[in-house]
Design a protein around this motif. Structure first.
Motif, PDB file in Angstrom:
ATOM      1  N   VAL A 215      14.269   0.684 -48.443  1.00 19.81           N
ATOM      2  CA  VAL A 215      13.894   2.055 -48.802  1.00 19.81           C
ATOM      3  C   VAL A 215      12.393   2.139 -49.053  1.00 19.81           C
ATOM      4  O   VAL A 215      11.744   3.128 -48.682  1.00 19.81           O
ATOM      5  CB  VAL A 215      14.718   2.547 -50.008  1.00 19.81           C
ATOM      6  CG1 VAL A 215      14.346   3.979 -50.360  1.00 19.81           C
ATOM      7  CG2 VAL A 215      16.206   2.458 -49.674  1.00 19.81           C
ATOM      8  N   TYR A 216      11.823   1.104 -49.644  1.00 26.16           N
ATOM      9  CA  TYR A 216      10.360   1.045 -49.770  1.00 26.16           C
ATOM     10  C   TYR A 216       9.743   1.168 -48.370  1.00 26.16           C
ATOM     11  O   TYR A 216       8.847   1.992 -48.137  1.00 26.16           O
ATOM     12  CB  TYR A 216       9.946  -0.274 -50.425  1.00 26.16           C
ATOM     13  CG  TYR A 216       8.458  -0.530 -50.442  1.00 26.16           C
ATOM     14  CD1 TYR A 216       7.621   0.206 -51.279  1.00 26.16           C
ATOM     15  CD2 TYR A 216       7.881  -1.504 -49.626  1.00 26.16           C
ATOM     16  CE1 TYR A 216       6.245  -0.020 -51.298  1.00 26.16           C
ATOM     17  CE2 TYR A 216       6.518  -1.738 -49.638  1.00 26.16           C
ATOM     18  CZ  TYR A 216       5.700  -0.998 -50.477  1.00 26.16           C
ATOM     19  OH  TYR A 216       4.351  -1.225 -50.492  1.00 26.16           O
ATOM     20  N   GLY A 217      10.222   0.367 -47.434  1.00 23.90           N
ATOM     21  CA  GLY A 217       9.686   0.411 -46.071  1.00 23.90           C
ATOM     22  C   GLY A 217       9.874   1.778 -45.435  1.00 23.90           C
ATOM     23  O   GLY A 217       8.974   2.308 -44.780  1.00 23.90           O
ATOM     24  N   ALA A 218      11.057   2.371 -45.646  1.00 23.22           N
ATOM     25  CA  ALA A 218      11.329   3.697 -45.064  1.00 23.22           C
ATOM     26  C   ALA A 218      10.379   4.738 -45.645  1.00 23.22           C
ATOM     27  O   ALA A 218       9.873   5.606 -44.923  1.00 23.22           O
ATOM     28  CB  ALA A 218      12.777   4.087 -45.336  1.00 23.22           C
ATOM     29  N   SER A 219      10.108   4.647 -46.940  1.00 25.02           N
ATOM     30  CA  SER A 219       9.221   5.638 -47.573  1.00 25.02           C
ATOM     31  C   SER A 219       7.804   5.510 -47.023  1.00 25.02           C
ATOM     32  O   SER A 219       7.106   6.504 -46.804  1.00 25.02           O
ATOM     33  CB  SER A 219       9.231   5.471 -49.101  1.00 25.02           C
ATOM     34  OG  SER A 219       8.654   4.233 -49.492  1.00 25.02           O
ATOM     35  N   LYS A 220       7.376   4.278 -46.774  1.00 26.83           N
ATOM     36  CA  LYS A 220       6.026   4.058 -46.234  1.00 26.83           C
ATOM     37  C   LYS A 220       5.945   4.502 -44.773  1.00 26.83           C
ATOM     38  O   LYS A 220       4.929   5.067 -44.338  1.00 26.83           O
ATOM     39  CB  LYS A 220       5.650   2.582 -46.367  1.00 26.83           C
ATOM     40  CG  LYS A 220       5.405   2.128 -47.806  1.00 26.83           C
ATOM     41  CD  LYS A 220       4.184   2.813 -48.374  1.00 26.83           C
ATOM     42  CE  LYS A 220       3.736   2.220 -49.694  1.00 26.83           C
ATOM     43  NZ  LYS A 220       2.528   2.865 -50.227  1.00 26.83           N
ATOM     44  N   ALA A 221       7.008   4.252 -44.016  1.00 24.23           N
ATOM     45  CA  ALA A 221       7.021   4.689 -42.614  1.00 24.23           C
ATOM     46  C   ALA A 221       6.975   6.216 -42.542  1.00 24.23           C
ATOM     47  O   ALA A 221       6.326   6.785 -41.659  1.00 24.23           O
ATOM     48  CB  ALA A 221       8.267   4.150 -41.911  1.00 24.23           C
ATOM     49  N   ALA A 222       7.667   6.867 -43.467  1.00 15.09           N
ATOM     50  CA  ALA A 222       7.662   8.333 -43.475  1.00 15.09           C
ATOM     51  C   ALA A 222       6.265   8.862 -43.794  1.00 15.09           C
ATOM     52  O   ALA A 222       5.782   9.811 -43.153  1.00 15.09           O
ATOM     53  CB  ALA A 222       8.674   8.847 -44.503  1.00 15.09           C
ATOM     54  N   ALA A 223       5.613   8.256 -44.762  1.00 17.46           N
ATOM     55  CA  ALA A 223       4.250   8.683 -45.098  1.00 17.46           C
ATOM     56  C   ALA A 223       3.318   8.473 -43.906  1.00 17.46           C
ATOM     57  O   ALA A 223       2.462   9.315 -43.608  1.00 17.46           O
ATOM     58  CB  ALA A 223       3.747   7.917 -46.321  1.00 17.46           C
ATOM     59  N   ALA A 224       3.507   7.359 -43.216  1.00 25.86           N
ATOM     60  CA  ALA A 224       2.668   7.083 -42.039  1.00 25.86           C
ATOM     61  C   ALA A 224       2.900   8.120 -40.952  1.00 25.86           C
ATOM     62  O   ALA A 224       1.972   8.512 -40.235  1.00 25.86           O
ATOM     63  CB  ALA A 224       2.964   5.678 -41.509  1.00 25.86           C
ATOM     64  N   GLY A 225       4.123   8.585 -40.849  1.00 27.87           N
ATOM     65  CA  GLY A 225       4.430   9.622 -39.864  1.00 27.87           C
ATOM     66  C   GLY A 225       3.754  10.937 -40.189  1.00 27.87           C
ATOM     67  O   GLY A 225       3.279  11.646 -39.292  1.00 27.87           O
ATOM     68  N   LEU A 226       3.714  11.268 -41.464  1.00 28.15           N
ATOM     69  CA  LEU A 226       3.023  12.499 -41.870  1.00 28.15           C
ATOM     70  C   LEU A 226       1.565  12.464 -41.408  1.00 28.15           C
ATOM     71  O   LEU A 226       1.029  13.460 -40.911  1.00 28.15           O
ATOM     72  CB  LEU A 226       3.074  12.646 -43.407  1.00 28.15           C
ATOM     73  CG  LEU A 226       2.264  13.831 -43.935  1.00 28.15           C
ATOM     74  CD1 LEU A 226       2.977  15.146 -43.645  1.00 28.15           C
ATOM     75  CD2 LEU A 226       1.994  13.687 -45.433  1.00 28.15           C
ATOM     76  N   THR A 227       0.948  11.318 -41.564  1.00 35.21           N
ATOM     77  CA  THR A 227      -0.467  11.173 -41.193  1.00 35.21           C
ATOM     78  C   THR A 227      -0.713  11.617 -39.755  1.00 35.21           C
ATOM     79  O   THR A 227      -1.695  12.300 -39.464  1.00 35.21           O
ATOM     80  CB  THR A 227      -0.887   9.694 -41.367  1.00 35.21           C
ATOM     81  OG1 THR A 227      -0.806   9.383 -42.750  1.00 35.21           O
ATOM     82  CG2 THR A 227      -2.289   9.441 -40.848  1.00 35.21           C
ATOM     83  N   ARG A 228       0.186  11.237 -38.855  1.00 36.65           N
ATOM     84  CA  ARG A 228      -0.036  11.549 -37.434  1.00 36.65           C
ATOM     85  C   ARG A 228       0.014  13.057 -37.192  1.00 36.65           C
ATOM     86  O   ARG A 228      -0.791  13.602 -36.445  1.00 36.65           O
ATOM     87  CB  ARG A 228       0.983  10.787 -36.580  1.00 36.65           C
ATOM     88  CG  ARG A 228       0.732   9.283 -36.582  1.00 36.65           C
ATOM     89  CD  ARG A 228       1.662   8.536 -35.651  1.00 36.65           C
ATOM     90  NE  ARG A 228       2.956   8.260 -36.235  1.00 36.65           N
ATOM     91  CZ  ARG A 228       3.236   7.205 -37.012  1.00 36.65           C
ATOM     92  NH1 ARG A 228       2.301   6.316 -37.280  1.00 36.65           N
ATOM     93  NH2 ARG A 228       4.454   7.013 -37.496  1.00 36.65           N
ATOM     94  N   SER A 229       0.954  13.732 -37.841  1.00 34.78           N
ATOM     95  CA  SER A 229       1.027  15.188 -37.665  1.00 34.78           C
ATOM     96  C   SER A 229      -0.173  15.875 -38.296  1.00 34.78           C
ATOM     97  O   SER A 229      -0.735  16.826 -37.727  1.00 34.78           O
ATOM     98  CB  SER A 229       2.327  15.730 -38.279  1.00 34.78           C
ATOM     99  OG  SER A 229       3.437  15.195 -37.602  1.00 34.78           O
TER     100      SER A 229
END
Ligand SMILES: NC(=O)c1ccc[n+]([C@@H]2O[C@H](COP(=O)([O-])OP(=O)(O)OC[C@H]3O[C@@H](n4cnc5c(N)ncnc54)[C@H](O)[C@@H]3O)[C@@H](O)[C@H]2O)c1
Length: 253
Positions: A153-167
């Motif tokens: 879940v830590y990894g998932a939360s970081k991946a989600a934040a990284a995705g926001l960056t691209r948008s």
């Protein structure tokens, strides 16, 4: 960074503290955020003692109203560093396999690592758009790129934040706003200090470092020059990227 106002979340210790000093040394006014007021004050005092400009700016990144109030009080932010993070009580998540976790276990990771980034990014963007200039850096983790058994879940939360960056990068590039992720491998900071400090953990730390081309944990100074580059004029054509600072733990192709 002279004449730039830089908000660094979770800057009371570890990576954020190192970034706060580096940005202040390069001439920025640093808003030193942390959940803990005393940590904000200590880091701001250290920066001022060294001749820099820093303002203790305590708030909880999970609380959107507090984030907005702080940004309103201190004025437009030129550079946001989303650094505050939660990796669990022992610094490496609770190491429970995902199948053994419950929704209540997921909340703290998502609230800080994803919602905290949503809140701070949303709060600073309007002024950046008005000023037609801005930089957003988000500190993420290789756990979100490669997966992390015991840290799902830590990894998932970081991946989600990284995705926001691209948008955010795509939506705001025309305003001279860049957004990038810095993805870290295992660091030696207060978050993980119990692991490194206890000699009884030596077999475990050796095992961890066997996965690294450069066999030492990272330290905040490993990141600062990259952060300054991305935040400055010379970084103006770098956006939407995830740049790894990870001792060769994983490679971005
Ligand atoms: N340490 C590592 O091995 C490692 C590895 C990969 C990524 N990261 C990421 O790097 C960043 C910095 O990590 P660190 O090792 O310096 O962590 P740390 O725990 O040593 O410091 C984080 C700081 O953030 C503050 N903070 C936590 N929740 C907050 C909130 N809700 N609002 C405001 N401040 C809050 C804490 O009080 C603390 O001072 C984090 O995003 C972390 O996930 C760390």
């Amino acid at each position: 960074m002279t004449s730039r106002r830089v908000l660094i979340t979770g800057a009371g210790q570890g990576v954020g503290r190192g970034l706060a000093s580096a940005f202040a040394d390069s001439g920025a006014e640093v808003l030193v955020n942390d959940l803990h007021l005393e940590r904000c004050q200590q880091v701001a005092d250290e920066i001022r003692a060294a001749g820099g400009t820093a303002v203790p700016t305590p708030f909880d990144v999970c609380d959107y109203e507090s984030v907005v109030a702080a940004v309103t009080e201190h004025g437009p932010v030129d550079v946001l560093v989303n650094n505050a993070g939660n990796a669990g009580a022992d610094g490496f998540g609770n190491r429970a396999k995902f199948a053994d976790t419950a929704p209540a276990d997921w909340e703290p990771f998502l609230r800080v690592n994803l919602y905290g980034v949503l809140h701070c990014t949303r709060a600073v963007l309007p002024a950046m758009i008005t000023n037609t200039w801005g930089r957003i850096l988000t500190i993420v983790s290789d756990a979100g790129r490669t997966g992390d058994p015991g840290g799902a879940v830590y990894g998932a939360s970081k991946a989600a934040a990284a995705g926001l960056t691209r948008s955010v990068a795509l939506e705001n590039g025309r305003f001279n706003i860049t957004a990038n992720n810095i993805s870290l491998g295992t660091m030696r900071t207060p978050m993980t200090e119990p692991l490194w400090a206890d000699p009884a953990n030596s077999p475990q730390t050796k095992e961890i470092l066997r996965n690294y081309a450069i066999r030492r944990p990272g330290v905040p100074e490993d990141i600062t020059e990259l952060a300054l580059l991305l935040a400055g004029e010379h970084g103006s054509w770098i956006t939407g990227q995830t740049i790894c600072v990870n001792g060769g733990y994983s490679f971005g192709l």
